[in-house]
Design a protein around this motif. Sequence first.
Motif, PDB file in Angstrom:
ATOM      1  N   UNK A 136       0.516  -0.980  -0.027  1.00 19.97           N
ATOM      2  CA  UNK A 136      -0.274   0.044  -0.250  1.00 19.97           C
ATOM      3  C   UNK A 136       0.799   0.893  -0.494  1.00 19.97           C
ATOM      4  N   UNK A 137       1.963   1.013   0.481  1.00 15.91           N
ATOM      5  CA  UNK A 137       2.558   1.893   0.867  1.00 15.91           C
ATOM      6  C   UNK A 137       3.304   3.167  -1.000  1.00 15.91           C
ATOM      7  N   UNK A 138       3.732   1.679  -1.452  1.00 16.92           N
ATOM      8  CA  UNK A 138       4.075   2.030  -2.593  1.00 16.92           C
ATOM      9  C   UNK A 138       2.831   3.047  -3.839  1.00 16.92           C
ATOM     10  N   UNK A 139       1.661   2.495  -3.516  1.00 15.04           N
ATOM     11  CA  UNK A 139       0.740   3.028  -3.858  1.00 15.04           C
ATOM     12  C   UNK A 139       0.410   4.303  -3.651  1.00 15.04           C
ATOM     13  N   UNK A 140       0.748   4.769  -3.060  1.00 10.70           N
ATOM     14  CA  UNK A 140       0.656   6.549  -2.781  1.00 10.70           C
ATOM     15  C   UNK A 140       2.033   7.355  -3.541  1.00 10.70           C
ATOM     16  N   UNK A 141       2.901   5.990  -4.363  1.00  9.87           N
ATOM     17  CA  UNK A 141       3.556   7.499  -4.802  1.00  9.87           C
ATOM     18  C   UNK A 141       2.966   8.296  -5.735  1.00  9.87           C
ATOM     19  N   UNK A 142       3.687   9.758  -5.380  1.00 10.73           N
ATOM     20  CA  UNK A 142       2.769  10.417  -6.097  1.00 10.73           C
ATOM     21  C   UNK A 142       2.224  10.268  -7.131  1.00 10.73           C
ATOM     22  N   UNK A 143       2.952  10.604  -8.001  1.00 13.41           N
ATOM     23  CA  UNK A 143       2.741  10.456  -9.685  1.00 13.41           C
ATOM     24  C   UNK A 143       2.135   9.556 -10.201  1.00 13.41           C
ATOM     25  N   UNK A 144       1.665   8.148  -9.554  1.00 14.26           N
ATOM     26  CA  UNK A 144       1.254   6.945  -9.786  1.00 14.26           C
ATOM     27  C   UNK A 144      -0.623   7.855 -10.617  1.00 14.26           C
ATOM     28  N   UNK A 145      -0.667   6.931 -11.241  1.00 14.90           N
ATOM     29  CA  UNK A 145      -2.358   7.398 -12.099  1.00 14.90           C
ATOM     30  C   UNK A 145      -3.248   5.853 -12.026  1.00 14.90           C
ATOM     31  N   UNK A 146      -2.584   4.684 -12.496  1.00 15.82           N
ATOM     32  CA  UNK A 146      -2.893   3.451 -12.485  1.00 15.82           C
ATOM     33  C   UNK A 146      -2.512   3.024 -11.922  1.00 15.82           C
ATOM     34  N   UNK A 147      -3.030   1.958 -11.230  1.00 13.46           N
ATOM     35  CA  UNK A 147      -2.692   1.217  -9.995  1.00 13.46           C
ATOM     36  C   UNK A 147      -3.530   0.428  -9.460  1.00 13.46           C
ATOM     37  N   UNK A 148      -3.504  -1.234  -8.721  1.00 12.44           N
ATOM     38  CA  UNK A 148      -4.219  -1.617  -8.651  1.00 12.44           C
ATOM     39  C   UNK A 148      -3.604  -2.785  -7.734  1.00 12.44           C
ATOM     40  N   UNK A 149      -3.962  -2.454  -6.118  1.00  9.21           N
ATOM     41  CA  UNK A 149      -4.014  -3.407  -4.757  1.00  9.21           C
ATOM     42  C   UNK A 149      -4.549  -5.064  -4.992  1.00  9.21           C
ATOM     43  N   UNK A 150      -3.296  -5.571  -4.928  1.00  6.53           N
ATOM     44  CA  UNK A 150      -4.068  -7.167  -5.390  1.00  6.53           C
ATOM     45  C   UNK A 150      -4.107  -7.715  -4.054  1.00  6.53           C
ATOM     46  N   UNK A 151      -5.351  -7.884  -3.745  1.00  6.45           N
ATOM     47  CA  UNK A 151      -6.126  -8.878  -2.701  1.00  6.45           C
ATOM     48  C   UNK A 151      -5.507 -10.140  -2.767  1.00  6.45           C
ATOM     49  N   UNK A 152      -5.958 -10.579  -3.983  1.00  5.56           N
ATOM     50  CA  UNK A 152      -6.110 -12.101  -3.630  1.00  5.56           C
ATOM     51  C   UNK A 152      -4.455 -12.683  -3.621  1.00  5.56           C
TER      52      UNK A 152
END
Length: 236
Positions: A136-152
């Motif tokens: 989740x910390x990687x997903x908070x990188x400032x300039x990211x627009x398209x991303x998904x946390x993989x739950x499985x």
Amino acid sequence: MRFFLHKAIRTAEFLEYGLKNRKTSIKDVIESIGIPHTEAGSIIHHGKQVGFGFYAQQGLHFRIEAIKPPLDVFSSSLLRPEPLTEIKFIVDLNAGRLAKLLRMAGMDTAYDPEFSDLDIAEKACNEKRILLTRDTNLLKRKHLEFAKYVKSIHPEDQLREVVEFFDLGRFLKPLTRCSMCNGLLEKTEKKDIVHRLQPKTILYYENFLICSSCDRIYWSGSHLEGIMGLLKKSGI
């Protein structure tokens, strides 16, 4: 969305966030309570959608809605104003086996266990790739627009999750990419590679593919049947 909230506030019906007379963006507010901005589908204030840069002030109320799959990455939205022109992925170390399966399914997927978080974020932005991760910390990188946390947890389930979330059915071209390096596979004549083959492979197989990048050879042996079995298990 509650999945991302800090445990102490996960069951609350409404959340209060103290700003103490200071102004900050709604993006910073939602990430401070645990939700990566990449997981937000829309932000509603007084019945209207607002962007990540909207200033949150004491006394204002917001509703944060999750992305409703399937996500259309080819259409612009207030939170993601620059749509993609093609679907390409980048996967980090904690979902590395997913990268191999996506490549088997024919999806352009960047992955290297040596990539740092900064490398991944920069490549995602510069190459217009969709980031897939369980960090989740990687997903908070400032300039990211398209991303998904993989739950499985299991790779086959992860592949199914990604295929359904991005509606990838029409883009899948199994066995067109090298599962090791992501290069494109090309047909090759047996006579051109016979010197690289084992005696039993020469005897029993006639059709071969070769990676245009790493030169790895593929043929319709038991390992290829295993690959197709994995894809079928994932619903592909």
